[in-house]
Design an enzyme around this catalytic site. Structure first.
Site, short mmCIF file in Angstrom:
data_model
loop_
_atom_site.label_atom_id
_atom_site.label_comp_id
_atom_site.label_asym_id
_atom_site.label_seq_id
_atom_site.Cartn_x
_atom_site.Cartn_y
_atom_site.Cartn_z
N LEU A 12 1.01 -0.94 0.01
CA LEU A 12 0.20 -0.09 0.02
C LEU A 12 0.88 1.39 0.18
CD1 LEU A 12 -2.54 1.52 0.00
CD2 LEU A 12 -3.16 1.09 2.56
N ASP A 36 11.41 4.68 10.64
CA ASP A 36 11.21 3.38 12.04
C ASP A 36 10.57 4.34 12.67
OD1 ASP A 36 10.67 2.10 14.08
OD2 ASP A 36 12.61 1.63 14.84
N ALA A 60 3.36 -0.95 9.75
CA ALA A 60 2.43 -1.22 10.34
C ALA A 60 3.23 -2.51 10.50
CB ALA A 60 1.11 -1.70 9.73
N TYR A 61 3.35 -3.33 11.44
CA TYR A 61 2.95 -4.93 12.03
C TYR A 61 2.20 -6.05 11.42
CZ TYR A 61 4.47 -9.26 14.72
OH TYR A 61 5.23 -10.72 15.33
N THR A 62 2.11 -6.79 10.11
CA THR A 62 1.18 -7.75 10.07
C THR A 62 1.21 -8.54 9.90
OG1 THR A 62 1.72 -7.45 7.74
CG2 THR A 62 0.53 -5.66 8.38
N TYR A 126 -3.02 -9.13 17.32
CA TYR A 126 -3.55 -8.10 15.69
C TYR A 126 -3.92 -7.22 15.89
CZ TYR A 126 -3.64 -6.25 11.22
OH TYR A 126 -3.14 -5.79 10.30
N LYS A 130 -3.96 -3.11 16.77
CA LYS A 130 -3.79 -2.22 15.41
C LYS A 130 -5.80 -1.47 16.31
CE LYS A 130 -3.49 -1.55 11.83
NZ LYS A 130 -2.63 -0.65 11.39
#
Length: 302
Positions: A12, A36, A60-62, A126, A130
């Site tokens: 994205l 970062d 993001a951590y996905t 997760y 978020k």
């Protein structure tokens, strides 16, 4: 306006930079090595150097399953990182578009799209991290931020369900694909264009939560059949199974379609139907080999 896109190395992020560039905007895309978001000094330095009017946070951590055993790291990236960005934006006067997810909802016992103001109820690590990021951004930057939730994202770069289906249809005789999870397959290019439209509108009087997913809905099975059809493969090679065939550490939402009322209220047109978007996206894909298989499908040779 000057734009800054974080997480610009991701699917994205790349498409957002490309969409803004096509429009002639002054845009800088920074990947993790250059920015970062978990380090306050990195955030402050980036905003001081580039002086953006609008920041789009695609970092993001996905790794949904990994987050179940590493929620601390996921929270650092998905929760504390957005908080630091929002604080920096508050100091410099920049607006912030922060990307979030359907996983902030439970995805259970529902058959109509979630409105933007539906109470969150995440069932995974997760989703919790978020949601923490959403809450942090809205608390730090209530009048000049937007939470933009998307879901079932696919694109020409990076690993995603559509690319996996394209690869496996060329290598496997049949595929078992989950047919009891419903959502909205969404092309990352469409989300990028919507972000470019939404960013200049954000400010006092127009902020808060927006949903950026395709219109309509289907299952992973329905999406796989449509991918096969576009690839010239027989959709009957795709076989429906239920989620019990693919046990995962993090439960997947049974229903995660999102409503788009706030986009309409802002004078923006929601993203087109998922079938139309997939047809438009298809020429940008090449069939490439990926390692492993999707959590929503299983392949076999007859």
């Amino acid at each position: 306006m000057r734009w800054l896109v974080t997480g610009a190395g991701g699917m994205l992020g790349q498409d957002t930079v490309a969409a803004l560039t096509r429009r002639g905007e002054d845009v800088t895309g920074l990947g993790h090595a250059a920015l970062d978001i978990t380090r306050p000094e990195s955030v402050d330095e980036a905003l001081a150097a580039h002086r953006p009017d609008i920041v789009v946070n695609c970092a993001a951590y996905t790794a949904v399953d990994d987050a179940e055993t590493d929620e601390k790291t996921a929270l650092l990236i998905n929760g504390e990182g957005p908080r630091r960005l929002a604080r920096a934006c508050a100091t410099t006067g920049a607006r912030l578009l922060h990307l979030s997810t359907d996983y902030v909802f439970s995805g259970e016992a529902r058959t109509t799209p979630y409105p933007e103001d539906h109470p969150p109820d995440p069932r995974t690590a997760y989703g919790r991290t978020k949601l923490a990021g959403e809450q942090a951004v809205l608390a730090e930057l209530p009048e000049t931020s937007a939470i933009v939730r998307t879901a079932w994202l696919y694109g020409a770069t990076g690993r995603n369900f559509v690319r996996t289906m394209l690869d496996l249809q060329a290598r496997r005789d049949t595929l078992d694909v989950v047919d009891d999870q419903r959502g909205q397959p969404t092309w990352s290019v469409d989300v990028a264009e919507l972000l470019a439209d939404l960013g200049p509108l954000i400010g006092p009087g127009l902020s808060g939560v927006f949903h950026a997913t395709s219109s309509g809905e289907t299952t992973w099975y329905g999406l796989a059949r449509e991918v096969f059809r576009h690839a010239g493969a027989d959709p009957e090679r795709v076989r429906p199974v239920d989620s019990s065939a693919f046990p995962r550490p993090a439960p997947r939402p049974t229903y995660s379609a999102l409503g788009h009322d706030r986009l309409r209220q802002a004078g923006l047109t929601p993203i087109r139907d998922w079938r139309e978007a997939l047809a438009a996206a298809f020429p940008s894909f090449g069939v490439t080999t990926t390692e492993g298989e999707s959590a929503a499908c299983r392949s076999s040779r007859s």
